[in-house]
Design a protein around this motif. Structure first.
Motif, PDB file in Angstrom:
ATOM      1  N   HIS A 140       0.514 -11.239  15.544  1.00  0.00           N
ATOM      2  CA  HIS A 140      -0.307 -10.166  14.977  1.00  0.00           C
ATOM      3  C   HIS A 140      -0.167 -10.151  13.453  1.00  0.00           C
ATOM      4  N   VAL A 141      -1.032  -9.362  12.843  1.00  0.00           N
ATOM      5  CA  VAL A 141      -0.972  -9.169  11.386  1.00  0.00           C
ATOM      6  C   VAL A 141      -0.138  -7.919  11.129  1.00  0.00           C
ATOM      7  N   THR A 142       0.725  -7.999  10.128  1.00  0.00           N
ATOM      8  CA  THR A 142       1.619  -6.867   9.862  1.00  0.00           C
ATOM      9  C   THR A 142       1.725  -6.596   8.362  1.00  0.00           C
ATOM     10  N   MET A 143       2.136  -5.372   8.044  1.00  0.00           N
ATOM     11  CA  MET A 143       2.416  -5.004   6.647  1.00  0.00           C
ATOM     12  C   MET A 143       3.884  -5.331   6.362  1.00  0.00           C
ATOM     13  N   LEU A 144       4.165  -5.860   5.195  1.00  0.00           N
ATOM     14  CA  LEU A 144       5.544  -6.196   4.850  1.00  0.00           C
ATOM     15  C   LEU A 144       6.274  -4.986   4.283  1.00  0.00           C
ATOM     16  N   ALA A 145       7.542  -4.851   4.637  1.00  0.00           N
ATOM     17  CA  ALA A 145       8.378  -3.784   4.074  1.00  0.00           C
ATOM     18  C   ALA A 145       8.608  -4.074   2.584  1.00  0.00           C
ATOM     19  N   GLU A 146       8.864  -3.037   1.824  1.00  0.00           N
ATOM     20  CA  GLU A 146       9.080  -3.244   0.380  1.00  0.00           C
ATOM     21  C   GLU A 146      10.303  -4.124   0.121  1.00  0.00           C
ATOM     22  N   SER A 147      11.360  -3.973   0.934  1.00  0.00           N
ATOM     23  CA  SER A 147      12.558  -4.815   0.720  1.00  0.00           C
ATOM     24  C   SER A 147      12.221  -6.281   0.998  1.00  0.00           C
ATOM     25  N   THR A 148      11.338  -6.530   1.957  1.00  0.00           N
ATOM     26  CA  THR A 148      10.933  -7.908   2.272  1.00  0.00           C
ATOM     27  C   THR A 148      10.122  -8.487   1.123  1.00  0.00           C
ATOM     28  N   ASP A 154       2.772 -14.136  -9.819  1.00  0.00           N
ATOM     29  CA  ASP A 154       1.956 -13.209  -9.017  1.00  0.00           C
ATOM     30  C   ASP A 154       2.853 -12.226  -8.250  1.00  0.00           C
ATOM     31  N   GLU A 155       2.237 -11.185  -7.750  1.00  0.00           N
ATOM     32  CA  GLU A 155       2.950 -10.209  -6.915  1.00  0.00           C
ATOM     33  C   GLU A 155       3.038 -10.753  -5.482  1.00  0.00           C
ATOM     34  N   PRO A 156       4.101 -10.447  -4.751  1.00  0.00           N
ATOM     35  CA  PRO A 156       4.168 -10.903  -3.361  1.00  0.00           C
ATOM     36  C   PRO A 156       3.073 -10.260  -2.514  1.00  0.00           C
ATOM     37  N   PRO A 157       2.575 -10.971  -1.499  1.00  0.00           N
ATOM     38  CA  PRO A 157       1.542 -10.387  -0.631  1.00  0.00           C
ATOM     39  C   PRO A 157       2.057  -9.138   0.081  1.00  0.00           C
ATOM     40  N   ARG A 158       1.109  -8.340   0.564  1.00  0.00           N
ATOM     41  CA  ARG A 158       1.485  -7.130   1.317  1.00  0.00           C
ATOM     42  C   ARG A 158       1.402  -7.349   2.821  1.00  0.00           C
ATOM     43  N   ARG A 159       0.679  -8.395   3.217  1.00  0.00           N
ATOM     44  CA  ARG A 159       0.465  -8.604   4.652  1.00  0.00           C
ATOM     45  C   ARG A 159       0.847 -10.021   5.051  1.00  0.00           C
ATOM     46  N   ALA A 160       1.165 -10.168   6.323  1.00  0.00           N
ATOM     47  CA  ALA A 160       1.518 -11.485   6.859  1.00  0.00           C
ATOM     48  C   ALA A 160       1.107 -11.551   8.318  1.00  0.00           C
TER      49      ALA A 160
END
Ligand code: GLP
Length: 255
Positions: free
Chosen positions: A158-166, A177-183
């Motif tokens: 599934h597609v998920t939102m990444l935690a801020e610590s991740t 660049d900024e890290p992605p928000r989704r994976a």
């Protein structure tokens, strides 16, 4: 699944001591079955392993025709050749996997995450006989793959939102660049479907997550605790990652 399963926990003298054990796991999976599907984890935990695996494959001590490869997760829209992505990392650390990718014997996680592509990926895994050996790392917040705290135990890819610590931990992969928000990630149901699971955690930053995984409640707050519902899990730790455990939590310790 066995609700009372206890992972085997081994505390190694140092992280590097895991490398031959991880290679033996792959050899064992190959010996047990025909062309097993092996799912790799990414992250710094596995850097030394991939270097060693590449040497084994390049020098023919392990034949890449003897197994199929895949992996756990991918940042959204990171195609295999895109810097910062998981497949890019894997093939950089282990160029032999790039050959497998080119030949179609390494199955990349569909990076755009459409429902159809994810179900097709699960079907490919099923047709390959399911994952026989799953390597895992551990996030310092208790995540496995990108199943962040709160993740359902019953989800497939599934597609998920990444935690801020991740995202903070992944920052250096993407600079400037900024890290992605989704994976896209294998869900906990997908991970628990593997025949054998080997999780590695090294360093002090993982100690609390290791404790919660093995001694805390089996709960979505610590997704890795779901591994206690699987009957065939090996956990490899270095002394720092094991530092929050009591001696009795370390069954079969090998210091
Ligand atoms: C990422 C990956 C995980 C991995 C974790 C640990 O979040 N999705 O699969 O286990 O990082 O990474 P590291 O080994 O760099 O600590």
């Amino acid at each position: 699944m066995d609700p009372h399963a206890t992972p085997e926990v081994r505390v190694l003298g140092a992280a590097d001591a895991a490398v031959p054990l991880l290679l033996d796991e792959l050899r064992g999976a190959i010996a047990r079955g025909q062309r097993p599907l092996v799912s790799f984890a990414t992250g710094s935990t596995y850097t030394a392993f991939f270097r060693a695996l590449d040497a084994e494959l390049q020098e023919g001590r392990i034949a890449n025709a003897d197994f199929l490869g895949t992996h756990l997760d991918e940042f959204i829209a990171f195609e295999p050749s895109r810097r910062g992505g998981m497949v890019h990392e894997l093939t950089l650390r282990c160029p032999a996997l790039r050959d497998m990718l080119a030949r179609g014997s390494f199955l990349p996680v569909p990076c755009y995450g459409s429902e159809g592509s994810l179900r097709a990926h699960e079907e490919r895994i099923e047709r390959a006989g399911g994952v026989k050996l799953q390597y895992l790392g551990l996030g310092r917040n208790g995540h496995i793959a990108f199943n962040e705290p709160g993740a359902s135990f019953d989800e497939g890819f599934h597609v998920t939102m990444l935690a801020e610590s991740t995202r903070a931990d992944a920052k250096s992969r993407f600079v400037p660049d900024e890290p992605p928000r989704r994976a896209v990630t294998a869900g906990l149901r997908s991970i628990l479907g593997a025949e054998r699971i080997v999780l590695c955690a090294f360093g002090k930053a993982k100690a609390d997550a290791v404790h919660d995984m093995l001694k805390g409640e089996i709960h979505a707050n610590c997704p890795a605790s779901a591994l206690r519902r699987h009957p065939n899990v090996l956990v490899l730790l270095d002394p720092e990652a094991a530092s929050s455990l009591d001696a009795d939590a370390i069954a079969g310790a090998n210091c």
